[in-house]
Scaffold this active site. Structure first.
Site, PDB file in Angstrom:
ATOM      1  N   GLU A 127       0.895  -1.149   0.000  1.00 46.95           N
ATOM      2  CA  GLU A 127       0.000   0.000   0.000  1.00 46.95           C
ATOM      3  C   GLU A 127       0.932   1.197   0.000  1.00 46.95           C
ATOM      4  O   GLU A 127       1.678   1.401   0.954  1.00 46.95           O
ATOM      5  CB  GLU A 127      -0.857  -0.055   1.264  1.00 46.95           C
ATOM      6  CG  GLU A 127      -2.067   0.803   1.197  1.00 46.95           C
ATOM      7  CD  GLU A 127      -2.158   1.648   2.418  1.00 46.95           C
ATOM      8  OE1 GLU A 127      -1.916   2.859   2.274  1.00 46.95           O
ATOM      9  OE2 GLU A 127      -2.427   1.106   3.484  1.00 46.95           O
ATOM     10  N   CYS A 135      -2.556   8.124   4.325  1.00 44.06           N
ATOM     11  CA  CYS A 135      -2.484   7.491   3.012  1.00 44.06           C
ATOM     12  C   CYS A 135      -3.754   7.764   2.207  1.00 44.06           C
ATOM     13  O   CYS A 135      -3.732   7.734   0.988  1.00 44.06           O
ATOM     14  CB  CYS A 135      -2.227   6.000   3.146  1.00 44.06           C
ATOM     15  SG  CYS A 135      -3.312   5.187   4.318  1.00 44.06           S
TER      16      CYS A 135
END
Ligand code: NDP
Length: 680
Positions: A262, A301
């Site tokens: 990720e 994120c």
């Protein structure tokens, strides 16, 4: 309790021992004061011993437990952390995070564990094999069947995390790995590893984890990845450069070691073309953009980096977002009046500034000054603070850096769009993101954007006046929903309920006779041996009931009178049951037929044991299929077989029964699964 000496020496936990910093240790500074607060790292860590300790001690101990055992353990760990979370809050301020930010990191992490604990108990069996999908009949007679199963990998999950969520980042990976039955070696980013270390200490000191289930590396991982093989998993969150370096490790590639990443993501938010100033959607959008820019100082994120607005409303959005940013106090995160804390380090601040220079080649800065920031707090003058910065791109189509550059801080860019297809094109210029949000009250717009853009995003988040009170936020990855995205976002996937657990398990297609499959899965498979004894299965307490226990009941002849009575009693006078000519004209029926629900009721009438006993309640019915019509004069019989048992609590458990209704020619008329709660 955690160590009572200072946090200066941050240790690793390797092969059952706490290891202090040594050669290669790095110094970590407070984000608030810029002063060094600790050192971490030791090049001499024995990574071979760590790998073996996980695989030889942790793995077998975890795999010995059932899914439910591990789910209970995860719940107990989460509650233990909740009782001790103040310690984690106290430490987290030095990362630059405010108390509001701690709730996302610390409480969010604990909440994620609790969801996995609950899903593990509700959606996984109290056994060692997880069933993926239904049994497949692979032969005509049903003597050769197939079933997909999942079992825990026999290696270790190496979890390498980013600096921004030292607690959630660890727990959102650890919970699914533990539930799967796989031990973890956790490696937090050095910049915030002191918070993770404290959290790991708490979990180990709780005494809830078996030896080898959890180890910690603070500092570098050394040659750990060079020892991994096909049973290990690497789960990474961080920058694309590091991801690229790690995933191209020769050993990982040679062994097809699973690598989930990720990484950078240029998440976007779209103001719907119906959402003019004055609408609830406009206000929601502005609130969300502001929140995403300032929470964790934009170091999330999922934070919104690109803001797409109908051309006509660009000025209005710039104006109100700037007003809200101007009202946001930047400063010492310990102060209650602080709206936005610091970036994690001066290096991170410099990195963000360098990235904003790239963005400035495509866009004009309309709010924020990279050179000045007013900081509240006496000791905060040397901290890594930054004023939020809002940009506006006049020509987003020809812009390049804007769609390629992730400034991992309080920075976002507004761009206008002409129509929905244009918004979709801009959305997809991010080349793969974790999340895109859309604020619209127009269902057609939502659908058009989904069809045009879902393939580029791991998650699409819609919010409007209907959902506003309960919507969870653009930036919140939920344990129930997948987190991850294609392309630039790393191509990985985490969370998503039990989907997230399966990343740590091997899916295997098992083929064989019904008895073989039943023995492997501990669930009765159609065609497997059944057992009938004098005791009615409904009279057996949960513990005494065996998978395969069966009752045969019937026959019962269905009459026209039964059909008439049922129709008048329930009001269901559908023509297929009441009108011979109309029913016969229907290609499915030979003439009037019995109601399906009448057949279910007759089945219950045949198999139910009426006296009080261990069966407490009928809680549902799954996978019902009516397979052949029953005409007046037909005779039906029923077979009831205990298929699966799932304990629910100290008092009762769920029994899943396979029910098959047949006619006088032994043809299946209906098949379904009946759920009951049975006393233990
Ligand atoms: P990094 O990629 O620098 O680091 C991520 C993790 O990888 C850290 O734990 C780091 O440890 C570790 N690491 C770095 N090099 C190695 C190596 N050779 N072997 C093993 N582990 C290694 O990311 P950061 O956390 O520092 O964040 C930097 C940038 O990443 C941000 O500015 C942002 O752009 C992006 N990011 C993106 C996120 C997203 O999901 N979109 C989330 C967080 C960050 P160590 O700290 O010890 O170097």
């Amino acid at each position: 309790m955690p160590r009572d000496n200072s946090i200066n020496e941050i240790q690793s936990f390797a092969a059952g021992q706490w290891v202090p910093p040594g050669e290669g240790a790095r110094s970590v500074a407070s984000a608030i004061t810029g002063e060094p607060i600790c050192v971490a790292g030791n090049d001499a860590l024995d990574t071979v011993a760590m790998h073996s300790w996980a695989r030889e001690k942790g793995g077998p101990a975890l795999r010995e437990m059932t899914f439910h055992d591990r789910a209970r353990m995860i719940k107990a760990l989460a509650l233990y952390l909740r009782d001790h979370r103040q310690l984690l809050y106290d430490l987290s301020f030095d990362t630059g995070a405010t108390q509001k930010d701690h709730l996302i990191d610390v409480d969010g992490g604990i909440g994620t564990m609790l969801v996995f604990a609950s899903k593990g108990r509700r959606e996984m069996p109290d056994g060692h094999v997880y069933l993926d999908g239904a049994t497949e009949q692979l032969s005509r007679s049903g003597d050769f069947m197939g079933q997909h199963i999942a079992v825990p990998l026999q290696g270790v999950a190496v979890q390498i995390n980013a600096f921004n969520f030292p607690v959630w980042g660890m727990l959102e990976k650890l919970a699914p790995a533990l539930l799967a039955g796989v031990p973890s070696i956790v490696k937090p980013a050095t910049a915030t590893c002191y918070v993770t270390e404290a959290c790991v200490r708490l979990m180990l000191q709780s005494g809830l984890l078996p030896d080898g289930a959890l180890q910690l590396i603070t500092g570098g991982t050394g040659d750990l990845l060079d020892h991994l093989d096909c049973q290990d998993v690497v789960c990474f969150t961080g920058s694309s450069e590091t991801a690229m370096k790690l995933r191209s490790n020769r050993r990982l590639m040679e062994n097809s070691t699973r690598f989930m990443a990720e990484q950078d993501s240029l998440n976007a938010s779209v103001l719907g073309n119906d959402a003019a100033p004055g609408t609830p959607e406009f206000d929601l959008f502005v609130r969300e953009v502001h929140r995403e820019m300032t929470v964790k100082a934009g170091q999330k994120c999922t934070a919104i980096r690109r803001i797409m607005v109908p051309d006509a409303h660009v000025d209005a959005v710039l104006h109100v977002v700037s007003e809200k940013l101007a009202a946001t106090t930047v400063g010492d995160p310990r102060l209650e009046t602080t709206g936005m804390g610091a970036l994690v380090s001066d290096a991170q601040r410099r990195d963000v500034l360098a990235k904003t220079e790239r963005i400035a080649q495509d866009a004009e800065r309309v709010f924020g000054d990279p050179d000045t920031v007013t900081v509240q707090g006496e000791n905060a003058a040397n901290g890594s603070f930054l004023q939020p910065m809002l940009f506006c791109a006049p020509d987003p189509d020809s812009a390049q850096h804007l769609h390629d550059t992730e400034a991992f801080g309080p920075v976002a860019t507004v761009m206008g769009y002409r129509d929905v297809p244009h918004a979709i094109r801009l959305l997809n210029r991010g080349k793969g993101s974790l999340v895109a949000s859309v604020f619209t009250n127009c269902t057609d717009t939502a659908r058009e954007i989904t069809l045009g853009s879902a393939a580029f995003h791991g998650r699409l988040y819609f919010n409007n006046r209907t959902s506003q009170a309960e919507a969870t936020g653009h930036g919140a990855p939920l344990p129930h929903m997948v987190h991850g995205g294609p392309g630039r976002a790393g191509g990985g996937e985490e969370l998503g309920g039990i989907r997230g657990v399966l990343h740590y398990m091997q899916r295997t297609a098992v083929q064989g006779s019904p008895d073989i499959l039943s023995s492997i899965t501990k669930q009765w498979c159609p065609g497997a041996a059944t057992r009938t004894d004098a005791a009615h299965p409904f009279t057996k307490p949960f513990g005494d009931l065996s998978i395969g226990d069966t009752l045969h009941a019937g026959p019962r002849t269905v009459t026209l009178d039964d059909i008439e009575t049922f129709a008048h009693f329930t009001g269901d006078r559908f023509y297929a049951h009441m009108d011979e000519t109309a029913a016969a004209a229907n290609p499915f029926f030979p003439g009037r037929v019995a109601h399906g629900y009448l057949l279910l009721s007759f089945a219950a009438g045949m198999f139910v044991e009426p006296d009080p006993g261990p069966v407490l309640a009928n809680t549902g019915l799954d996978s019902l299929r009516f397979m052949a019509p029953v005409s007046p004069g037909d005779t039906i019989s029923v077979q009831l077989t205990a298929k699966a048992k799932t304990p629910r609590n100290e008092e009762y458990g769920e029994v899943r029964w396979h029910v098959r209704l047949t006619n006088q020619e032994a043809a299946t008329v209906a098949e379904y699964e009946l759920l009951t709660m049975n006393a233990l």
